[in-house]
Scaffold this active site. Structure first.
Site, PDB file in Angstrom:
ATOM      1  CE  LYS A 129      19.089 -38.086  10.554  1.00 47.04           C
ATOM      2  NZ  LYS A 129      19.574 -37.544  10.635  1.00 47.04           N
ATOM      3  CG  ASP A 169      22.524 -39.125   9.687  1.00 49.58           C
ATOM      4  OD1 ASP A 169      22.347 -38.173   9.841  1.00 49.58           O
ATOM      5  OD2 ASP A 169      22.889 -39.384  11.050  1.00 49.58           O
TER       6      ASP A 169
HETATM    7  N1  GLU Z   1      21.480 -36.769   7.832  1.00 49.92           N
HETATM    8  C1  GLU Z   1      21.438 -36.026   6.906  1.00 49.92           C
HETATM    9  C2  GLU Z   1      20.739 -34.550   8.143  1.00 49.92           C
HETATM   10  O1  GLU Z   1      21.883 -34.944   8.994  1.00 49.92           O
HETATM   11  C3  GLU Z   1      20.915 -35.803   5.475  1.00 49.92           C
HETATM   12  C4  GLU Z   1      19.883 -35.895   5.402  1.00 49.92           C
HETATM   13  C5  GLU Z   1      19.700 -35.799   3.786  1.00 49.92           C
HETATM   14  O2  GLU Z   1      20.100 -35.810   3.191  1.00 49.92           O
HETATM   15  O3  GLU Z   1      18.084 -36.140   4.208  1.00 49.92           O
HETATM   16  O4  GLU Z   1      21.222 -33.627   7.655  1.00 49.92           O
END
Ligand code: GLU
Length: 448
Positions: A129, A169
């Protein structure tokens, strides 16, 4: 310590000591450890290999300066991060968020949650993340573009289709992914799938923007069915008005639900008659043009409730889709008092531990984000396959696989979450199913 301790208290003391002041991270770890520790106690090999301790220590955390110039010529300085938590079951994978509230603690909690979520999808996706403490509100498009380009001048050296694949995100949508990918492509002189959530014309998977919201409703439908209930004619309370909230609203309406709220940080839009698809579209375009949802109350014949949340309104299904810790004890109590049937999370960790406690005591069905909002990252996984095969995307195929994935995640939750009274503990089910998959891979690698 020679093996994972059996008590939550001992484990959390160890975690808190190693990560002082990182409250969000403690909260996410505690919620997982509460279920996983008793499971570990029955499996000595996981305890001796100290799998849970190793999972709470990210592989690495990259922190970097992001300098950029505002339209007025002033120099701005922000901090960017990428937390690469675990590549035990695939390359690091997870989104980027740009909000002033981003900190190392927030990103560590999100990366930790992501590890379990990605494991639950059944796809080979590790966990990461990232983001920055940058506030795009009030910034021009040119400023946000320059910020994305500066952010990528550092991030590019840490990512790649077999290494780490960021996505969007909060405040990082298709537009920002376009700017980030444009900068990556130019610096690296390569076109590959190092980011997901790309536009359809440059390798994006069909349905990626809709996937998290649609997936949430597919899961909700499974959970309702398991209770002998359905979406048809039910009132749905949704918080947020972004990508997850609006697409969840669309799919809930399609399945016969009446969506009566959306919200912003400073209030809630209450539409007692229920939003239509056209109105949800208008919410999206109004926000994309920099507008606030409160401006839509009058044209929609709805009510703007300043500084209120949706949760004190009567509703059958509650879908918190805004941000972490948005639903507190009193909010959960109001939902229970109004006879809510199910709370399912679109956001990551939107309930405080006290709010979860209220639902637990009231025996209200509750499904956590790591299971319910996994549709987004699952379609990201499909985008990675599409890019690796240098092929086009197929909307029908993605739509069918998204649905199958959510049904399979629901099933994985049942394996470890079915209680003696036949009700389902989705939190326990999701935590143990995710942990097992990660732990078995980690055992196979030996001590690394
Ligand atoms: N941000 C999204 C999540 O919390 C998607 C992450 C992604 O597609 O890598 O899962």
């Amino acid at each position: 310590m020679t093996a994972t301790p059996k008590t939550l208290e001992a484990f959390m003391n160890w975690t808190r000591e190693r990560n002082p002041g990182q409250e969000e991270f403690h909260q996410a770890v505690e919620e997982v450890a509460a279920h996983v520790l008793p499971f570990i106690a029955e499996h000595r090999e996981y305890a001796e290999a100290r799998i849970l301790e190793r999972l709470t220590e990210p592989d690495r955390i990259i922190s970097f300066r992001v300098s950029w110039m505002a339209d007025d010529g002033t120099v701005q300085v922000n901090r960017g991060w990428r937390v690469q938590l675990s590549n035990a079951i695939g390359p690091y994978k997870g989104g980027l968020r740009f909000t002033p509230g981003v900190s190392e603690s927030v990103l560590k909690f999100l990366a930790f949650e992501q590890a379990f979520k990605n494991a639950l999808t059944g796809l080979p996706l590790g966990a990461g993340k990232g983001g920055a403490d940058f506030d795009p509100r009030g910034r021009s498009d040119a400023e946000i573009m320059r910020f994305c380009q500066s952010f990528m001048t550092e991030l590019h050296r840490h990512i790649g289709p077999e290494i780490d694949i960021p996505a969007g995100d909060i405040n990082v949508g298709p537009r920002e992914i376009g700017w980030l990918f444009g900068a990556y492509k130019r610096i690296e002189n390569r076109f590959d799938g190092a980011l997901t959530g790309k536009g359809a014309s440059f390798g994006g998977a069909p349905l990626r923007p809709e996937a998290t919201g649609y997936g949430l409703i597919y899961f909700t439908a499974c959970a309702l069915e398991a209770m002998g209930e359905g979406m048809d004619g039910r009132s749905v309370l949704i918080s947020g008005a972004g990508n997850v909230a609006t697409h969840a609203a669309d799919e809930a309406i399609r399945q016969g639900g009446k969506v009566i709220t959306l919200s912003a940080h400073d209030g809630c839009l209450h539409h007692a008659a229920g939003f239509s698809h056209e109105q949800i579209n208008e919410v999206r375009s109004h926000k994309a043009g920099g507008g606030h949802i409160k401006d839509l109350a009058r044209p929609f014949g709805a009510k703007w409730r300043a500084d209120a949340k949706p949760w004190d309104l009567p509703g059958h299904i509650a879908l918190p889709c805004a941000t972490q810790n948005e639903m507190q004890e009193a909010d959960a109590q109001a939902l229970v008092d109004n006879g809510v049937l199910l709370v399912a999370e679109g956001a990551n960790m939107p309930l405080t531990p006290d709010a979860m406690g209220v639902l637990r005591r009231a025996r209200t069905a509750y499904a956590p984000g790591k299971a319910t909002n996994a549709g987004g990252v699952a379609v990201s996984g499909m985008e990675m396959s599409q890019n690796a095969m240098h092929g086009p995307g197929d909307r029908e195929h993605v739509c069918r696989r998204l649905n199958e994935t959510m049904v399979a995640i629901h099933q994985r939750c049942l394996e470890h979450g079915r209680r003696k009274d036949n009700r389902i503990d989705y939190v326990k089910g999701a935590n143990i199913a995710g942990f097992r998959k990660l732990a078995d891979a980690m055992l196979a690698y030996g001590v690394v």
